[in-house]
Scaffold this active site. Structure first.
Site, mmCIF file in Angstrom:
data_model
loop_
_atom_site.group_PDB
_atom_site.id
_atom_site.type_symbol
_atom_site.label_atom_id
_atom_site.label_comp_id
_atom_site.label_asym_id
_atom_site.label_seq_id
_atom_site.Cartn_x
_atom_site.Cartn_y
_atom_site.Cartn_z
ATOM 1 N N ASP A 16 8.079 -5.636 2.332
ATOM 2 C CA ASP A 16 6.669 -5.260 2.220
ATOM 3 C C ASP A 16 6.384 -4.025 3.064
ATOM 4 O O ASP A 16 7.221 -3.560 3.837
ATOM 5 C CB ASP A 16 5.721 -6.418 2.535
ATOM 6 C CG ASP A 16 5.681 -6.785 4.011
ATOM 7 O OD1 ASP A 16 6.294 -6.071 4.832
ATOM 8 O OD2 ASP A 16 5.022 -7.784 4.355
ATOM 9 N N ILE A 17 5.196 -3.471 2.872
ATOM 10 C CA ILE A 17 4.814 -2.222 3.525
ATOM 11 C C ILE A 17 4.353 -2.503 4.943
ATOM 12 O O ILE A 17 3.530 -3.393 5.181
ATOM 13 C CB ILE A 17 3.690 -1.528 2.733
ATOM 14 C CG1 ILE A 17 4.162 -1.248 1.298
ATOM 15 C CG2 ILE A 17 3.263 -0.229 3.410
ATOM 16 C CD1 ILE A 17 3.079 -0.726 0.385
ATOM 17 N N ASN A 57 -5.561 0.518 4.383
ATOM 18 C CA ASN A 57 -6.807 0.128 3.720
ATOM 19 C C ASN A 57 -8.016 0.274 4.641
ATOM 20 O O ASN A 57 -9.083 0.731 4.224
ATOM 21 C CB ASN A 57 -6.717 -1.320 3.226
ATOM 22 C CG ASN A 57 -5.851 -1.467 1.989
ATOM 23 O OD1 ASN A 57 -5.786 -0.567 1.154
ATOM 24 N ND2 ASN A 57 -5.187 -2.597 1.863
ATOM 25 N N HIS A 87 -9.436 1.275 0.199
ATOM 26 C CA HIS A 87 -8.574 0.584 -0.770
ATOM 27 C C HIS A 87 -8.036 1.513 -1.852
ATOM 28 O O HIS A 87 -6.977 1.252 -2.415
ATOM 29 C CB HIS A 87 -9.330 -0.585 -1.407
ATOM 30 C CG HIS A 87 -9.543 -1.737 -0.467
ATOM 31 N ND1 HIS A 87 -8.527 -2.609 -0.120
ATOM 32 C CD2 HIS A 87 -10.640 -2.148 0.207
ATOM 33 C CE1 HIS A 87 -8.991 -3.515 0.717
ATOM 34 N NE2 HIS A 87 -10.274 -3.258 0.936
ATOM 35 N N ASP A 108 -4.209 1.561 -2.926
ATOM 36 C CA ASP A 108 -3.742 1.459 -4.306
ATOM 37 C C ASP A 108 -2.811 2.614 -4.662
ATOM 38 O O ASP A 108 -1.816 2.435 -5.362
ATOM 39 C CB ASP A 108 -4.934 1.458 -5.265
ATOM 40 C CG ASP A 108 -5.689 0.136 -5.260
ATOM 41 O OD1 ASP A 108 -5.189 -0.830 -4.640
ATOM 42 O OD2 ASP A 108 -6.771 0.071 -5.870
ATOM 43 N N GLU A 112 1.079 -6.540 -0.891
ATOM 44 C CA GLU A 112 1.966 -5.410 -0.600
ATOM 45 C C GLU A 112 3.415 -5.870 -0.473
ATOM 46 O O GLU A 112 4.257 -5.166 0.077
ATOM 47 C CB GLU A 112 1.537 -4.697 0.690
ATOM 48 C CG GLU A 112 1.708 -5.483 1.967
ATOM 49 C CD GLU A 112 0.506 -6.342 2.336
ATOM 50 O OE1 GLU A 112 0.387 -6.690 3.528
ATOM 51 O OE2 GLU A 112 -0.312 -6.661 1.462
#
Length: 299
Positions: free
Chosen positions: A177-178, A185, A190, A194, A220
Site C-alpha cells: 500500500d501507499i 488526501n 481527495h 485519486d 490504497e
C-alpha cells in the site's frame, strides 16, 4: 383508382404512396456510464441537445460532491457528434486524464472525470450490448485504477490455491500500500489522492506478467498473485515495484507528489487453511515494512 377502374383496365400501373419510417437521429442513443463514484453502473442517456452536469439539483445530471461545481460541465450534441466543455468549474473537467480547454469532441470509450466521478462515454453500434459488457467489466475491474477489484482478486486467489493443492504447485503473493496516503488526501485533497491511485495503477499494469493478477484490494492497498513463483522471485519483483514507484514522478495539477510504497511478500504453503491465511501473512509482512521505516520490502 377504385376497384371498378382496375377491373376495366387491369394493365394500368398503380402508384401507391408509402410514408417512410422516420430515421432515428444518429448519436441520440449515446450515453454516459458511471464507472467510478456514487451510483456506479448508472446509465445516463444523452438524448437532448445539451446535457448539464453539476452539483445543482437543477442540472440534467446531478453529481452531489464538494469537488463538483453547481454547473460544472456540459455535453452538447450538434447532430453529428458530442462535445464536452467545462463551465468555469473550480476543479476543472478531465477527458482521459487531460484537463479540458474549450470543447473536446468525445469518442466511443472516452472517460470524462467530473470531481471524483468518472463517466465512460458510449456511442454507436449496439449500445445495449456495449452497456451490458461495461457492467460486466465493472464487476471485475476497479474503475479508478483500471486494475482488478477485490471481488476478482478473491476469486483468483481461491482458484490459485485450489490449483496448487491439486497439482502440488506453489505461488507467491505480494501485498502493498501507499505510504502516508492519508496525508496526501488531507493536505492536497481527495482529487489528488485519486490522481495518485490512478497513476499507480497505470504504471503497475505494465510491470506485472500477463499471468499475474494485480488488484486493488482496499482504499490504497493492492495485491499481486504470482503463479508458479516462489518466495525469492516474489521478493525480487516486489523490490522492482518499490523502485519503480519511488522513481516515478506522480503529478496533480502541475505539482509533483512524492510517493513510496511498503510491501509484504509470502509464499503459499499446502499446510495453510486457505488463501485468506496467505493474505494475512503477507499483510503482516507489509505492516512490518511500515513499522521499520516504510518504502521497503519485508518477507
Amino acid at each position: 383508382m377504385d376497384d371498378d377502374d382496375f377491373s376495366a383496365n387491369p394493365n394500368k400501373t398503380v402508384v401507391t404512396t408509402i410514408t417512410a419510417t422516420p430515421k432515428k437521429q444518429a448519436g441520440t442513443d449515446a450515453c454516459l456510464i458511471v464507472i467510478y463514484g456514487d451510483d456506479m453502473g448508472r446509465r445516463v442517456p444523452l438524448t437532448g441537445a445539451t446535457t448539464i452536469i453539476g452539483r445543482s439539483s437543477k442540472c440534467d445530471v446531478q453529481v452531489d460532491q464538494e469537488s463538483v461545481s453547481r454547473n460544472h460541465a456540459k455535453i452538447v450534441f450538434d447532430r453529428k457528434r458530442h462535445a464536452v466543455s467545462d463551465m468555469g468549474s473550480t476543479n476543472g473537467t478531465y477527458v482521459n486524464d487531460e484537463l479540458t480547454e474549450g470543447e473536446v469532441h468525445l469518442r466511443d470509450g472516452d472517460q470524462v472525470k467530473i470531481g471524483r466521478t468518472i463517466f465512460k462515454f458510449i456511442s454507436g453500434g449496439n449500445i445495449e450490448v456495449q452497456y451490458h459488457e461495461e457492467i460486466y467489466r465493472l464487476m471485475t475491474v476497479d474503475g479508478l485504477t483500471e486494475v482488478h477489484n477485490r471481488r476478482y482478486f478473491t476469486e483468483a486467489l481461491e482458484k490459485e490455491t485450489s490449483r496448487c493443492r491439486r497439482y502440488d504447485r506453489t505461488f507467491s503473493l505480494i501485498m502493498f500500500d501507499i505510504d502516508k496516503f492519508k496525508s496526501v488526501n488531507d493536505s492536497l485533497g481527495h482529487l489528488a489522492g485519486d490522481a495518485v491511485l490512478r497513476q499507480l495503477g497505470s504504471i503497475m499494469r505494465n510491470k506485472v506478467r500477463r499471468d499475474d493478477t494485480l488488484a486493488r484490494t482496499g482504499g490504497e492497498e493492492f495485491g499481486v498473485i504470482l503463479p508458479e513463483i516462489e518466495l525469492e522471485g516474489g521478493v525480487v519483483l516486489a523490490g522492482k515495484l518499490r523502485e519503480l514507484v519511488e522513481q516515478t514522478h506522480f503529478r496533480f495539477e502541475g505539482s509533483r507528489i512524492p510517493v513510496t510504497i511498503s510491501l509484504g511478500v509470502a509464499q503459499w504453503d499446502p499446510k495453510m487453511k486457505d488463501g485468506e491465511e496467505l493474505v494475512k501473512i503477507a499483510d503482516e509482512k507489509l505492516y512490518d515494512a511500515k513499522k521499520t521505516g516504510r518504502n521497503k520490502v519485508c518477507f
